[in-house]
Design a protein around this motif. Structure first.
Motif, PDB file in Angstrom:
ATOM      1  N   ALA A  28      58.435 -23.627 -42.084  1.00 14.92           N
ATOM      2  CA  ALA A  28      56.815 -22.864 -42.163  1.00 14.92           C
ATOM      3  C   ALA A  28      55.792 -23.452 -43.200  1.00 14.92           C
ATOM      4  CB  ALA A  28      58.352 -21.620 -43.899  1.00 14.92           C
ATOM      5  N   LEU A  29      56.334 -24.487 -43.988  1.00 12.09           N
ATOM      6  CA  LEU A  29      55.625 -25.602 -46.057  1.00 12.09           C
ATOM      7  C   LEU A  29      54.452 -26.052 -44.279  1.00 12.09           C
ATOM      8  CD1 LEU A  29      57.932 -27.409 -46.943  1.00 12.09           C
ATOM      9  CD2 LEU A  29      56.458 -25.731 -47.923  1.00 12.09           C
ATOM     10  N   PHE A  31      53.687 -24.253 -41.688  1.00 12.84           N
ATOM     11  CA  PHE A  31      52.540 -22.686 -40.862  1.00 12.84           C
ATOM     12  C   PHE A  31      51.631 -22.857 -42.203  1.00 12.84           C
ATOM     13  CE2 PHE A  31      52.481 -18.649 -40.889  1.00 12.84           C
ATOM     14  CZ  PHE A  31      51.287 -17.951 -40.003  1.00 12.84           C
ATOM     15  N   GLY A  32      52.277 -22.373 -43.564  1.00  4.11           N
ATOM     16  CA  GLY A  32      51.535 -22.202 -44.605  1.00  4.11           C
ATOM     17  C   GLY A  32      50.270 -22.674 -45.120  1.00  4.11           C
ATOM     18  N   THR A  33      50.199 -24.583 -44.344  1.00  4.01           N
ATOM     19  CA  THR A  33      48.735 -25.627 -44.471  1.00  4.01           C
ATOM     20  C   THR A  33      48.080 -24.564 -43.342  1.00  4.01           C
ATOM     21  OG1 THR A  33      50.871 -27.245 -44.950  1.00  4.01           O
ATOM     22  CG2 THR A  33      48.384 -27.593 -43.924  1.00  4.01           C
ATOM     23  N   LEU A  35      48.065 -21.705 -41.906  1.00  3.46           N
ATOM     24  CA  LEU A  35      46.894 -20.555 -42.888  1.00  3.46           C
ATOM     25  C   LEU A  35      46.483 -20.789 -43.820  1.00  3.46           C
ATOM     26  CD1 LEU A  35      47.548 -17.363 -41.974  1.00  3.46           C
ATOM     27  CD2 LEU A  35      49.378 -17.110 -44.245  1.00  3.46           C
ATOM     28  N   THR A  36      46.616 -21.615 -44.715  1.00  7.07           N
ATOM     29  CA  THR A  36      45.551 -22.058 -45.850  1.00  7.07           C
ATOM     30  C   THR A  36      44.061 -22.547 -45.415  1.00  7.07           C
ATOM     31  OG1 THR A  36      45.190 -22.321 -48.067  1.00  7.07           O
ATOM     32  CG2 THR A  36      46.279 -23.817 -46.774  1.00  7.07           C
ATOM     33  N   ILE A  55      49.384 -18.786 -51.210  1.00  3.01           N
ATOM     34  CA  ILE A  55      49.751 -19.350 -50.101  1.00  3.01           C
ATOM     35  C   ILE A  55      50.838 -20.890 -50.483  1.00  3.01           C
ATOM     36  CG2 ILE A  55      49.342 -20.834 -48.142  1.00  3.01           C
ATOM     37  CD1 ILE A  55      47.213 -19.100 -47.275  1.00  3.01           C
ATOM     38  N   VAL A  58      53.683 -19.728 -52.847  1.00  4.46           N
ATOM     39  CA  VAL A  58      54.628 -19.330 -51.801  1.00  4.46           C
ATOM     40  C   VAL A  58      55.461 -20.935 -51.626  1.00  4.46           C
ATOM     41  CG1 VAL A  58      55.588 -18.660 -49.898  1.00  4.46           C
ATOM     42  CG2 VAL A  58      53.570 -17.100 -51.101  1.00  4.46           C
ATOM     43  N   LYS A  59      54.101 -21.709 -51.370  1.00  3.23           N
ATOM     44  CA  LYS A  59      54.439 -22.906 -50.908  1.00  3.23           C
ATOM     45  C   LYS A  59      55.667 -23.966 -51.718  1.00  3.23           C
ATOM     46  CE  LYS A  59      52.001 -25.086 -48.093  1.00  3.23           C
ATOM     47  NZ  LYS A  59      50.533 -26.234 -47.963  1.00  3.23           N
TER      48      LYS A  59
END
Lengths: 107, 252
Positions: A28-29, A31-33, A35-36, A55, A58-59
């Protein structure tokens, strides 16, 4: 401390977070990277920094809750973390209030 | 009841049951010892949050004051390196979390492997950071020591960045001077973060030797657990530094 509360605490101590959760949080982390970074290429005006910080929050929350085991920690640890975040935000808020209001009406 | 039996009773109360050798005698239970060290570690991390918080606040205020300078200065950073470093650091946090898991299950081989992987990923992060710092040196973007505003007075003089950000306008000389403040904060924030990484990597090196000797796979995981908290904290700082320094000023 009541006997039941003591028992609850002991249950917390012996909680070993499973590698599946670590793997899911790590994914998830990452993915968040991605995404951002992807969102930063789209011009959203004032929302670019807001989404980027959202984001990041959330991370960071995922890291604190799972990698740092706060979700499975004692109430004392949870309170300590929340108190820290609260004081941090209060200090930033008060500093900004000073910068915003110091020259109030003189511009 | 005689005095001697009362004393004997008190001793029995202090040591009501067998406890592990790593339990300090001033703690009633091993859980209490764990809670106490965990609490203490978090208090230390709170002081670290306040320390970095000052830098983040300075960045917030300076960016608002000298917005055009901060936008164009941030265009000098390489998003590719920044993204790669974020991925490296997140992966190192994952291997560290797995290290704690291995220590809890008393798997020595797994713990040593995880610590070595975390060590290598930490060095990889610093290696990428060195490449970035070296680029700043070559482009005269070291505030106070080796600084030139030419890329901001005349964006076309820096063709590589100008190609990626063709809308960047030349800054007025007084605003261009403030780009130095961006790089000052960039080096202060990433530098303090890198210092924390260096300290963490040094402790990891020490831990690898201790782990090979079986020090953390006896059930006493406090050191590994608390070091993990430190390492994840350093990861969190980078999770905020990356978007703030690299990403939020890409447009305008």
């Amino acid at each position: 401390m009541s006997e039941q509360a003591r028992h609850e605490n002991e249950n917390h101590e012996h909680h070993i977070v499973s590698p599946i959760i670590y793997l899911a949080v790590g994914a998830a982390l990452l993915f968040g990277t991605g995404l951002t970074v992807a969102v930063s290429y789209i011009d959203l005006g004032v929302f670019n920094p807001i989404i980027a910080l959202g984001i990041a929050v959330v991370k960071a929350t995922l890291v604190v809750l799972f990698f740092m085991h706060v979700k499975y920690s004692t109430k004392l640890t949870k309170l300590t973390v929340l108190a820290g975040i609260f004081v941090f935000l209060a200090l930033i808020g008060m500093t900004l209030a000073d910068y915003i209001s110091r020259a109030w009406g003189r511009w | 009841m005689s005095d001697s039996s009362a004393v004997h009773g008190a001793v029995a109360e202090v040591h009501p049951h067998e406890h592990p050798s790593y339990q300090r005698h001033h703690f009633e239970t091993i859980e209490q010892q764990f809670d106490t060290t965990n609490f203490a570690m978090w208090l230390f991390l709170l002081t670290e949050i306040m320390f970095f918080g000052g830098l983040f606040t300075a960045y917030l205020i300076m960016r608002n004051w000298y917005y055009p300078a901060f936008v164009e200065a941030s265009h000098q950073l390489n998003v590719g390196w920044g993204t790669a470093n974020t991925a490296v650091l997140i992966t190192s946090s994952f291997t560290m979390a797995m290290g704690v898991w291995n220590a809890e299950l008393r798997r020595k081989g797994g713990l040593v492997l995880c610590l070595v992987l975390t060590f290598i990923l930490g060095l990889a992060f610093l290696g990428i950071k060195t490449i970035e710092y070296h680029e700043k040196w070559e482009k005269y973007h070291i505030p106070g020591i080796r600084y030139s505003e030419s890329a901001f007075l005349n964006p076309a003089s820096d063709p590589e960045v100008h190609k990626s950000y063709p809308d960047d306008k030349p800054l007025a000389p007084d605003m261009a001077a403030h780009t130095e403040m961006y790089f000052f904060l960039y080096f202060a924030m990433t530098g303090m973060h890198a210092l924390h990484m260096i300290i963490g990597i040094a402790i990891l090196g020490f831990m690898i030797f201790r782990a090979r000797a079986g020090a953390y796979t006896t059930g006493h995981v406090t050191f590994v657990e608390n070091f993990g908290l430190y390492w994840h904290f350093v990861d969190i700082i980078w999770i905020f530094l990356f978007p703030l320094l690299y990403l939020i000023s890409r447009h305008q």
